[in-house]
Design an enzyme around this catalytic site. Structure first.
Site, mmCIF file in Angstrom:
data_model
loop_
_atom_site.group_PDB
_atom_site.id
_atom_site.type_symbol
_atom_site.label_atom_id
_atom_site.label_comp_id
_atom_site.label_asym_id
_atom_site.label_seq_id
_atom_site.Cartn_x
_atom_site.Cartn_y
_atom_site.Cartn_z
ATOM 1 N N TYR A 125 0.845 -1.200 0.000
ATOM 2 C CA TYR A 125 0.000 0.000 0.000
ATOM 3 C C TYR A 125 0.874 1.242 0.000
ATOM 4 O O TYR A 125 1.808 1.345 0.795
ATOM 5 C CB TYR A 125 -0.922 0.001 1.234
ATOM 6 C CG TYR A 125 -1.887 1.166 1.245
ATOM 7 C CD1 TYR A 125 -2.911 1.240 0.317
ATOM 8 C CD2 TYR A 125 -1.757 2.188 2.177
ATOM 9 C CE1 TYR A 125 -3.793 2.318 0.313
ATOM 10 C CE2 TYR A 125 -2.643 3.268 2.184
ATOM 11 C CZ TYR A 125 -3.658 3.322 1.245
ATOM 12 O OH TYR A 125 -4.527 4.388 1.251
ATOM 13 N N ASP A 227 9.177 2.211 1.033
ATOM 14 C CA ASP A 227 8.090 2.988 1.615
ATOM 15 C C ASP A 227 8.001 2.598 3.091
ATOM 16 O O ASP A 227 7.481 1.547 3.451
ATOM 17 C CB ASP A 227 6.778 2.692 0.876
ATOM 18 C CG ASP A 227 5.623 3.518 1.420
ATOM 19 O OD1 ASP A 227 5.813 4.203 2.451
ATOM 20 O OD2 ASP A 227 4.533 3.473 0.823
ATOM 21 N N LYS A 254 3.279 9.193 8.892
ATOM 22 C CA LYS A 254 2.744 8.755 10.192
ATOM 23 C C LYS A 254 3.549 9.280 11.384
ATOM 24 O O LYS A 254 3.380 10.419 11.759
ATOM 25 C CB LYS A 254 2.673 7.226 10.227
ATOM 26 C CG LYS A 254 1.962 6.646 8.980
ATOM 27 C CD LYS A 254 0.652 6.050 9.269
ATOM 28 C CE LYS A 254 0.123 5.263 8.090
ATOM 29 N NZ LYS A 254 -1.317 5.320 7.958
#
Ligand code: PLP
Length: 422
Positions: A125, A227, A254
């Protein structure tokens, strides 16, 4: 708001939660119900909610102004901290979401190599832009063989050209991935992957897989992008430090914003220098809120709290939680795989170890949904896909309360699962 929310990932049937307040590892919904937050805004809230140091940094900065059409000293400090900690970062740029970070990293790779295509992992993702919403959760009937997956759109409206420029690789199958990379090599700008798949089920790459991707991309002058938007929480320097494999570019998000919308991408100086406005032509990266002092102050406060010892403690607690969860499921005779890495974990209702998308997607959907909703009713919030993340305010009692809630939900659900033969 369609569906009553403004974020696909926070909606669930029959209706989503509306949270009014959070403190430490606890959240309160609009009905006043208290829950243990085992998701922490999809892993972002590593220090829990309203951490005093982060609140103070935000308060102080807010009083001094929240955004200027200029660089600011706080972003310099956070940039320096990140470059010091993350092995691959010679230089870094800030943006506002993981989506933007992967979008800019992909653009930068295209600019640097002059090649059009991006290879990505099936089931990984990378956010919500057009080139990210490809094969994150494809229907396996339409997704081709496991060792040669086909690019499938995750959303209606995804343009055809995004699919045509995307090459999909199987996870944890180094031979198959290498063969595809070699075949597509002259067209490939980058291979992007999460070294530990996060939202897609907490699936760690094998060291062999990452090393193979590193060596083949290096040989073919393709950029390797890690990522680490989620996996950055497993060690002070992220998963790349843990594995000892250094990519060319890294995306972060995040936890680096201390709960505010902050993300970043960075890497090799010779690649990042394409963003230098003094260069003509250069890679464009605008953004009204890039590096805004409020987000930078929150991020700097949070990252300063995250000393190496904090990661050690959190990861130790994570290992214990995974162990305890496995014990609960086996004590009830329920087949479940608990995938745990660092302070991340996910529960998959399947007999087969979950090592990639195809093994993940075989897990029982009905059991996952019953489990998730059962926990909501027993005072715990995880992701609907049964993924969770620990935060530093959690103590022994909180963890025990979580394990007890899981035990109760499984005890209540098992007779239903058996009678329905799910
Ligand atoms: C690995 C990874 N990359 C990118 C993103 C996108 O980040 P954002 O939701 O901030 O756009 C996410 C979000 O969960 C993620 O897990």
């Amino acid at each position: 708001m369609p569906g009553g929310t403004t974020r696909t990932t926070t909606y669930f049937d029959p209706y989503p939660l509306y949270i009014t307040r959070g403190e430490g590892c606890r959240i309160w919904d609009a009905d006043g119900a208290e829950r243990l937050d085992m998701l922490g805004n999809y892993t972002a809230m590593i220090l829990g909610h309203a951490h005093p140091k982060v609140v103070e940094a935000i308060r102080k900065q807010a009083a001094q102004g929240t955004g200027f059409a200029a660089a600011n000293p706080v972003e310099v400090k956070l940039a320096a901290l990140l470059c010091e900690r993350v092995p691959s970062l010679d230089m870094v740029r800030f943006c506002n979401s993981g989506t933007e970070a992967t979008m800019f990293a992909m653009r930068l790779a295209r600019a640097f190599t002059g090649r059009p295509k991006i290879a990505r992992i099936e089931g990984g993702y990378h956010g919500t832009h057009d080139y990210a919403e490809v094969s994150t959760h494809p229907d396996v009937v339409e997704a081709g063989p496991p060792d040669a997956p086909i690019a499938r759109p995750d959303s209606i409206g995804t343009p055809r050209w995004a699919l045509e420029q995307t090459v999909v690789l199987p996870f944890n199958n180094p031979d198959a991935a290498e063969a595809i990379i070699r075949r597509e090599g002259p067209q490939l700008a980058a291979v992007i992957l999460e070294p530990i798949i996060g939202a897609g089920g907490v699936i760690a790459a094998t060291g062999e897989y990452l090393e193979r991707l590193r060596s083949v991309t290096k040989e073919l002058a393709i950029l390797l992008i890690f990522d680490e938007v989620i996996s950055f929480r497993v060690a002070p320097g992220g998963a790349q430090q843990l594995y000892g494999v250094t990519p060319d570019l890294t995306t972060l998000g995040k936890i680096i914003g201390g709960g505010l919308p902050v993300a970043a991408f960075g890497g090799r100086a010779d690649v990042m220098e394409l963003l230098d406005p003094r260069r003509k032509p250069n890679v464009a990266q605008g953004g009204t809120y890039n590096g805004n002092p409020l987000g930078m102050a929150a991020g700097l406060a949070a990252m300063t709290e995250l000393t190496p010892d904090v990661f050690v403690d959190l990861n130790r607690q994570g290992a214990r939680v995974s162990e305890q969860l496995s014990e609960v499921f086996s004590s009830h005779g329920v087949h479940a795989q608990v995938n745990g890495v660092g302070s991340l974990f996910a529960i998959h209702f399947t007999e087969t170890p979950v090592v990639d998308y195809r093994t993940m997607v075989a897990s029982n959907k009905k059991m996952t949904r019953d489990f998730f909703l059962g926990l909501v009713n027993h005072g715990v919030l995880m992701a609907p896909r049964a993924m969770g993340a620990l935060s530093t305010p959690m103590n022994e009692q909180d963890i025990q309360a979580f394990i007890d809630a899981v035990d109760s939900v499984v005890a209540e659900s098992r007779p239903i699962w058996e009678s329905e033969q799910v």
